[in-house]
Design a protein around this motif. Structure first.
Motif, mmCIF file in Angstrom:
data_model
loop_
_atom_site.group_PDB
_atom_site.id
_atom_site.type_symbol
_atom_site.label_atom_id
_atom_site.label_comp_id
_atom_site.label_asym_id
_atom_site.label_seq_id
_atom_site.Cartn_x
_atom_site.Cartn_y
_atom_site.Cartn_z
ATOM 1 N N TYR A 76 30.258 45.435 33.898
ATOM 2 C CA TYR A 76 29.224 45.530 34.935
ATOM 3 C C TYR A 76 29.479 46.859 35.631
ATOM 4 O O TYR A 76 30.423 46.969 36.409
ATOM 5 C CB TYR A 76 29.328 44.380 35.929
ATOM 6 N N GLY A 96 35.389 33.503 38.072
ATOM 7 C CA GLY A 96 35.489 34.918 37.732
ATOM 8 C C GLY A 96 36.252 35.212 36.459
ATOM 9 O O GLY A 96 36.589 36.359 36.189
ATOM 10 N N THR A 111 29.820 35.675 31.760
ATOM 11 C CA THR A 111 29.628 36.969 31.092
ATOM 12 C C THR A 111 29.688 36.819 29.571
ATOM 13 O O THR A 111 28.942 37.480 28.844
ATOM 14 C CB THR A 111 30.684 37.969 31.576
ATOM 15 N N GLN A 114 23.614 29.413 33.939
ATOM 16 C CA GLN A 114 24.202 28.970 35.194
ATOM 17 C C GLN A 114 23.120 29.022 36.276
ATOM 18 O O GLN A 114 22.361 29.966 36.368
ATOM 19 C CB GLN A 114 25.353 29.910 35.571
ATOM 20 N N GLN A 134 33.997 24.363 34.488
ATOM 21 C CA GLN A 134 35.205 24.367 35.308
ATOM 22 C C GLN A 134 35.797 22.961 35.312
ATOM 23 O O GLN A 134 36.989 22.766 35.512
ATOM 24 C CB GLN A 134 34.877 24.767 36.751
HETATM 25 N N1 LIG Z 1 26.356 41.202 38.258
HETATM 26 C C1 LIG Z 1 27.676 41.516 38.373
HETATM 27 N N2 LIG Z 1 28.027 42.725 38.858
HETATM 28 C C2 LIG Z 1 29.329 43.076 38.981
HETATM 29 N N3 LIG Z 1 30.350 42.276 38.645
HETATM 30 C C3 LIG Z 1 30.076 41.054 38.161
HETATM 31 C C4 LIG Z 1 28.712 40.612 38.000
HETATM 32 N N4 LIG Z 1 28.732 39.366 37.513
HETATM 33 C C5 LIG Z 1 30.032 39.042 37.361
HETATM 34 N N5 LIG Z 1 30.833 40.049 37.748
HETATM 35 C C6 LIG Z 1 32.309 40.057 37.703
HETATM 36 O O1 LIG Z 1 32.694 39.806 36.368
HETATM 37 C C7 LIG Z 1 33.771 38.915 36.328
HETATM 38 C C8 LIG Z 1 33.433 37.720 35.465
HETATM 39 O O2 LIG Z 1 32.384 37.014 36.093
HETATM 40 P P1 LIG Z 1 31.724 35.730 35.436
HETATM 41 O O3 LIG Z 1 30.498 35.419 36.234
HETATM 42 O O4 LIG Z 1 31.549 35.949 33.992
HETATM 43 O O5 LIG Z 1 32.827 34.618 35.685
HETATM 44 P P2 LIG Z 1 32.768 33.047 35.457
HETATM 45 O O6 LIG Z 1 33.935 32.710 34.638
HETATM 46 O O7 LIG Z 1 31.456 32.649 34.935
HETATM 47 O O8 LIG Z 1 32.978 32.501 36.936
HETATM 48 P P3 LIG Z 1 32.344 31.213 37.667
HETATM 49 O O9 LIG Z 1 33.120 30.044 37.217
HETATM 50 O O10 LIG Z 1 32.540 31.516 39.106
HETATM 51 O O11 LIG Z 1 30.914 31.125 37.285
HETATM 52 C C9 LIG Z 1 34.090 38.557 37.776
HETATM 53 O O12 LIG Z 1 35.162 39.349 38.190
HETATM 54 C C10 LIG Z 1 32.858 38.918 38.525
HETATM 55 O O13 LIG Z 1 33.165 39.330 39.833
#
Ligand SMILES: Nc1ncnc2c1ncn2[C@@H]1O[C@H](COP(=O)(O)OP(=O)(O)OP(=O)(O)O)[C@@H](O)[C@H]1O
Ligand SMILES: [Mg+2]
Lengths: 245, 290
Positions: free
Chosen positions: A10, A36, A41, A82, A191
């Motif tokens: 990102y 996170g 992602t 999500q 989760q």
């Molecule tokens: N649009 C964005 N812009 C910048 N950073 C992002 C963005 N979306 C996610 N991130 C960062 O990328 C990393 C992975 O995020 P991701 O959303 O994939 O995590 P996750 O495992 O799905 O978490 P959660 O269980 O909270 O949904 C995190 O550090 C997050 O802060």
């Protein structure tokens, strides 16, 4: 489906640092990890909403890491995102129809909508209502039903249990199991590791953008590190352990 | 003939054209969050294309209307390609300025080719007023109102029942979700700009027989914009009510206050609405994807 060394950014933030795993046909694979970790992602990279900068994603022999979402869904991968991302001001029925946007077999589409109503009878009752007016559980049902309308070979679900009452969660997970039994492969992000592992065949644990553990469900359930970090249990006696990466 | 009903009826006729311009703005805004300031020029282009078709190529008016729809749709697609798509990552303000720039370019290109000489075309309906009840109205104004009503009805059916219409509504609510359904979002943008612009072009070819053709026709953007604001900027019924309201108030203000006040009326309406009802008559709090 197979990911190999996928890196996604990102801006300058590296969210995935070389993710590799496979989803065998006809199985439920759970992708676990804390806030996170990069679960969302990973699903976004597969579905093309964010493009992987490095690595490969292969589905049924086709490389899809550069494909836009509309092509990925056409190949048979559907994402229940999500937060669900329903079309809030469209009716339930319209949401389902849009799920079949790429199909042209209108008689079959009607039949599939009928099937969705059989699977989730409450949606038949609410079919003329705006999707945004439904309860959280009902909205999740619409989101799943809408994804199934594309007749995917692989269904990806991003935290389908988030914010839902335990009874609804149980119903949703039962549905996911049935979908698998109908021959659809499932990639399930959760989760709620207990629930996810209760229906999964394999699991991967993601931590800050990397796969740190993998194994079949028995291995993961009895691994003390998984128990401690994700199942809310104290470490038990030594047992078969998951593969540490 | 009574004055006030007369003013109201002719106000509705003018207002239905404002509504058409406003609906074009609303469609594009709903899909892309951008106000298309080149919308006025699609009106001008529509009028000039009508003039070309009818007086230069000797085509029947109805054929001209169809060609105008196609031509102004093409203008919308070009504006989208030039001003919107390359600037996807820029702030909305930049994009809006870009639409304004494209509009100016179109307007001045027309001026280069045909100078400022005003042109005229004659419509198919008579400009001889007929009496209905206590008001006089010309058949050509009646035809305009009827055409606008028909177009609005077709639009409602289109958005309600057609696959493309539903895909457009879906894209307006969540672009990500739409793309996950297999909808090509850039394709929808292009078609939405085409549709919005075609409505402007239609307004141009409808009004041309009444007011003549010149490069300032695009000024109808102002009452059209106000009509859209009055209606909340995201609602087709709102745009219709807004258009008619502006048209009627212009007429009343022009007679009861002063004729030079007529051009000021849209601005007065705009300021009043923004102060009293910032979300417009039909505006609702933004609720997109849940
Ligand atoms: N649009 C964005 N812009 C910048 N950073 C992002 C963005 N979306 C996610 N991130 C960062 O990328 C990393 C992975 O995020 P991701 O959303 O994939 O995590 P996750 O495992 O799905 O978490 P959660 O269980 O909270 O949904 C995190 O550090 C997050 O802060
Ligand atoms: Mg997530």
């Amino acid at each position: 489906m197979k990911l190999d060394g996928v890196e996604t950014f990102y801006g300058a933030v590296k969210a995935l640092k070389g993710v590799s795993f496979t989803v065998p046909d006809g199985s439920i694979v759970a992708l676990l990890g804390g806030n996170g970790a990069g679960k969302t992602t990973t699903l976004r990279s597969i579905s093309g909403l964010t493009t992987a900068r490095k690595g490969t994603i292969e589905f049924n022999g086709t490389r899809i890491e550069k494909s836009p979402p509309e092509r990925v869904v056409g190949l048979g991968i559907s994402l229940v995102p999500q937060g669900r991302l329903l079309f809030a001001e469209l009716t339930v029925a319209e949401n389902l129809e849009l799920g079949a946007y790429l199909r042209h077999d209108s008689a079959e589409i009607k039949r599939d909508i009928e099937k969705a109503y059989e699977q989730f009878p409450i949606l038949r009752q609410k079919r003329a209502q705006e999707a945004g007016t439904l309860s959280g559980g009902q909205q999740q049902m619409v989101a799943i039903a809408r994804s199934l309308m594309s007749r995917p070979k692989l269904l990806m679900l991003d935290e389908p249990s988030l914010g839902l009452a335990p009874m609804i969660v149980a119903e949703i997970f039962e549905t996911i199991r049935k979908i698998r039994d109908d021959g659809v492969s499932i990639l399930l992000v959760e989760q709620n590791a207990n629930m996810a592992l209760s229906i999964a065949n394999f699991g991967y644990v993601l931590e800050s953008g990397k796969v740190v553990m993998s194994g079949n469900v028995a291995q993961l359930l009895s691994d003390p590190r998984v128990q401690q970090a994700y199942l809310g249990q104290e470490a038990g006696p030594a047992a078969p352990q998951a593969v540490r990466h | 003939m009574e004055l006030v009903p007369q003013l109201i009826v002719s106000g509705i006729a003018a207002g239905s054209l404002y509504a058409l311009v406003a609906i074009g703005l609303v469609l594009i805004y709903k899909a892309t969050d951008i106000v298309n300031f080149a919308q006025g020029e699609s009106v001008t282009v529509g009028a000039y294309m009508g003039w070309l078709c009818i007086t230069q190529f000797r085509l029947p008016y109805f054929v001209a209307v169809v060609l105008v729809l196609a031509g102004s749709a093409l203008v919308g697609m070009i504006v989208e390609r030039v001003a919107y798509r390359p600037l996807l990552k820029s702030p909305p303000f930049t994009v809006i300025l870009a639409t304004l720039a494209v509009g100016l370019i179109i307007k001045n290109a027309i001026r280069l080719v045909w100078q400022d000489t005003p042109r005229t075309i004659s419509g198919v309906f008579s400009a001889e007023p007929i009496e209905i009840g206590s008001v006089l109205i010309t058949p050509e104004r009646l035809a305009i109102m009827f055409t606008v009503a028909l177009v609005v009805a077709l639009l409602v059916l289109f958005f309600r029942f057609s696959k493309l219409g539903k895909a457009m509504r879906a894209t307006a609510q969540s672009q990500e979700a739409a793309s996950l359904m297999g909808i090509s979002v850039p394709g929808i943008f292009s078609k939405t700009w085409a549709l919005g612009s075609a409505l402007g072009g239609l307004a141009g070819v409808l009004i041309a027989p009444l007011v003549g053709i010149n490069t300032e026709l695009g000024a109808v953007l102002v009452p059209g914009f106000v009509a859209a604001v009055v209606g909340g900027f995201t609602s087709i019924p709102g745009a219709i009510v807004g258009g008619i309201l502006v048209g009627v108030l212009e007429n009343l203000g022009g007679v009861f206050i002063s004729s030079s006040f007529k051009q000021v009326v849209p601005f007065v309406v705009l300021i009043t609405v923004l102060m009293v009802l910032p979300t417009g008559l039909f505006g609702k709090p933004l609720r997109k994807a849940v």
